[in-house]
Scaffold this active site. Structure first.
Site, PDB file in Angstrom:
ATOM      1  N   GLU A   1      -0.056  -0.894   5.903  1.00 21.63           N
ATOM      2  CA  GLU A   1       1.026  -0.337   6.725  1.00 21.63           C
ATOM      3  C   GLU A   1       0.881   1.161   6.894  1.00 21.63           C
ATOM      4  OE1 GLU A   1       4.835   1.234   8.102  1.00 21.63           O
ATOM      5  OE2 GLU A   1       3.778   1.771   6.279  1.00 21.63           O
TER       6      GLU A   1
ATOM      7  N   ASP B   1       0.867  -1.191   0.000  1.00 23.05           N
ATOM      8  CA  ASP B   1       0.000   0.000   0.000  1.00 23.05           C
ATOM      9  C   ASP B   1       0.896   1.231   0.000  1.00 23.05           C
ATOM     10  OD1 ASP B   1       0.800  -0.755   2.677  1.00 23.05           O
ATOM     11  OD2 ASP B   1      -0.513   0.801   3.442  1.00 23.05           O
TER      12      ASP B   1
HETATM   13  N1  LIG Z   1       8.023   3.470   5.602  1.00 28.11           N
HETATM   14  C1  LIG Z   1       7.453   3.340   6.876  1.00 28.11           C
HETATM   15  C2  LIG Z   1       6.425   4.414   7.142  1.00 28.11           C
HETATM   16  O1  LIG Z   1       6.357   5.359   6.393  1.00 28.11           O
HETATM   17  N2  LIG Z   1       5.629   4.232   8.182  1.00 28.11           N
HETATM   18  C3  LIG Z   1       4.610   5.167   8.585  1.00 28.11           C
HETATM   19  C4  LIG Z   1       3.698   4.366   9.462  1.00 28.11           C
HETATM   20  C5  LIG Z   1       2.802   5.136  10.372  1.00 28.11           C
HETATM   21  C6  LIG Z   1       3.159   5.672  11.553  1.00 28.11           C
HETATM   22  N3  LIG Z   1       2.049   6.227  12.059  1.00 28.11           N
HETATM   23  C7  LIG Z   1       1.076   6.013  11.203  1.00 28.11           C
HETATM   24  N4  LIG Z   1       1.537   5.333  10.193  1.00 28.11           N
HETATM   25  C8  LIG Z   1       5.226   6.361   9.290  1.00 28.11           C
HETATM   26  O2  LIG Z   1       4.646   7.460   9.198  1.00 28.11           O
HETATM   27  O3  LIG Z   1       6.288   6.221   9.920  1.00 28.11           O
HETATM   28 ZN   LIG Z   2       6.813   1.897   4.230  1.00 31.81          ZN
HETATM   29 ZN   LIG Z   3       5.468   4.953   4.376  1.00 30.77          ZN
END
Ligand SMILES: NCC(=O)N[C@@H](Cc1c[nH]cn1)C(=O)O
Ligand SMILES: [Zn+2]
Ligand SMILES: [Zn+2]
Length: 517
Positions: free
Chosen positions: A196, A131
């Site tokens: 994710e 995603d």
């Molecule tokens: N590549 C990892 C990433 O971008 N993770 C997001 C996940 C997240 C954290 N809080 C909500 N979603 C990030 O923003 O770190």
């Molecule tokens: Zn990521």
């Molecule tokens: Zn990300």
């Protein structure tokens, strides 16, 4: 808020750079087998880029509800790709979830894949997500975000580096062994998800359910979902921050109002909200919520020294970021504040007018959205309580008749690993083989919720092995991965399979001999 001078003691990090450099004999020259593999990868660059183009073309944005069907389509593509590799694929249905507005949406399935069951081989589980964050050309992209476009050696497109490129690089590396009819050096397991970017909903429960089955024979877990610290120097990652996401809602009534007819006589929700948001952080970046720094692990002198030896070009980082000045002036301070102190960011306000032009309205309900990146040993439930008490305190001083609601829709814990085991040793050797230099050992300021879940639930060794460069622009306009990083990253993964296989077999032979003796 002087977070730099905690008195003493110890984060739970088991890191000894001296030990590491003594223990690891790097193998900078490639074997004939590696040469054959690398040649195949070089010769098939266009195929690998074609596959990435096909994946980037799917608008698998997990954040916006109307695009959920595209995430579902992406999961099918990913499952098909693994099946074509010869893997057994199980797409596990996670049911549905409810949005804050009450709507119910299906969750994308999580793919559990398996390839190989040789008892002599270690079993390496790879995690990735397919995603992406939202992207629109009008946000300021130079090219269409969903059409992978190569310009000057860079492959631009949403998801190119976060995380479709690295997932495909791992698949390409496995494919290379298959195409060359080579014995697989490791058994592979895959966990591929499609939520994710929306907080990995439903994943923790699945890991718990599968811990005694799918994960029972896994030896090592590898995640490739972050970036190097520099544009050119490879890195290995042993820690990442968690994240506590908050909604703060202020409402005055059921309908928006004309600001000429009602402005000046009511308590406006947006004014309340702006005061609340303004109370969170001061202009030096220090979080103003009482007690928030109490849980943060103390910084040791040993750790401070560690930061001193990391190669980090402040100017390069500032250029990647595109700002005039950072809050801090030294490398050590910047790394500390990115990796091992919390930070608070305000992401937006739902309900406030944000289109071009003027609309003279008083919005009736506004929702401020912010998050606090978590570090060891902060406790999510304590943070939630501290935030709620702080906001309620500020609000009550305003004597506003409006209603206030504070919620924490998402909480992910930080992750920190020990680096003195085979997984890191193998990756370090593979990096030396492919890139000709030793990696930086780094932590990451962003959050991959599954890292800590894997560690806590499976108790296996977890490592992040990034292949993207610091200037890839994750979540930003013009996200890219360079052709170089994508292709050399594929080689890195292939070299890693060989190294972890060798080290794992050696360690098992040694322990077997020790047992016999
Ligand atoms: N590549 C990892 C990433 O971008 N993770 C997001 C996940 C997240 C954290 N809080 C909500 N979603 C990030 O923003 O770190
Ligand atoms: Zn990521
Ligand atoms: Zn990300």
């Amino acid at each position: 808020c002087n977070v730099e001078f905690y008195p003493s003691f110890l984060d739970s990090i088991h890191f000894s750079p001296v030990l590491l450099s003594k223990a690891v004999m790097s193998s900078s020259s490639s074997s004939a087998l590696e040469m054959e593999i690398f040649q195949y990868i070089d010769d098939h660059q266009s195929d690998f880029i074609k596959d990435l183009k096909e994946w980037v073309a799917v608008e698998s944005d997990s954040v916006q509800p109307h695009l959920r069907k595209e995430v579902m389509r992406m999961m099918v593509l990913a499952a098909d790709r693994l099946a074509a590799l010869g893997a057994t694929v199980n797409s596990v249905n996670l049911g549905s979830h409810q949005l804050p507005d009450g709507r119910v949406l299906p969750l994308p399935s999580v793919i559990l894949g398996e390839l190989g069951k040789d008892p002599q081989n270690p079993t390496v589980c790879f995690y990735g997500h397919v995603d992406v964050q939202p992207a629109k050309k009008e946000d300021g992209w130079n090219t269409d975000p969903y059409t992978l476009t190569e310009i000057d050696g860079n492959l631009y497109g949403r998801g190119a580096t976060d995380n479709k490129g690295p997932v495909l690089a791992w698949i390409n590396a496995v494919e290379t062994f298959r195409a060359l009819k080579l014995a697989m050096p490791v058994n592979f397991k895959f966990v591929i998800e499609g939520m994710e970017e929306a907080g990995s909903l439903g994943l923790e429960k699945l890991l718990e359910e599968e811990n005694q089955s799918f994960f029972s024979d896994v030896d090592y877990i590898v995640i490739s979902d972050n970036l190097w610290l520099s544009n050119k120097k490879p890195a290995l990652t042993y820690g990442s921050r968690g994240n506590a996401c908050f909604f703060v809602e202020v409402e005055c009534g059921s309908k928006d109002l004309h600001s000429g007819t009602f402005g000046g006589i009511i308590h406006e929700p947006l004014l309340d909200l702006i005061a609340l948001l303004d109370s969170l952080v001061d202009s030096t970046g220090c979080i103003q919520i009482p007690g928030i720094y109490d849980g943060v692990a103390a910084l040791t002198e040993e750790e401070r020294k560690l930061y001193g030896s990391i190669e980090f070009d402040l100017e390069e980082h500032r250029n990647n970021c595109g700002v005039k000045k950072f809050l801090y002036g030294t490398k050590e301070e910047i790394l500390l504040h990115l990796w091992r102190y919390p930070s608070l960011s305000i992401h937006g306000i739902e309900g406030a007018f944000h289109e071009p032009g003027i609309k003279t309205v008083i919005p009736a309900k506004v929702i401020g959205k912010f998050s606090i990146r978590q570090v060891p040993h902060m406790d999510l439930s304590v943070v939630k309580q501290q935030v709620a008490e702080h906001l309620e305190g500020v609000f009550s001083k305003r004597k506003s008749p409006n209603t206030l609601k504070v919620s924490m829709p998402l909480g992910a814990k930080p992750w920190l690993a020990g680096v003195n085991d085979l997984l890191y040793k193998a990756a370090r050797r593979a990096i030396k083989t492919v890139f000709g230099e030793d990696p930086d050992f780094i932590r990451d300021g962003s959050t991959i919720p599954v890292a800590r879940m894997f560690q806590t639930i499976t108790q296996k060794s977890v490592m992040m092995l990034p292949i993207g460069a610091a200037d890839d622009g994750e979540h930003s306009q013009n996200e890219k991965i360079s052709r170089y990083n994508y292709i050399e990253g594929t080689k890195l993964f292939a070299a890693f399979f060989l190294e972890i296989s060798k080290l794992h077999r050696n360690s098992h032979e040694t322990s077997h001999t020790e047992t016999i003796n």
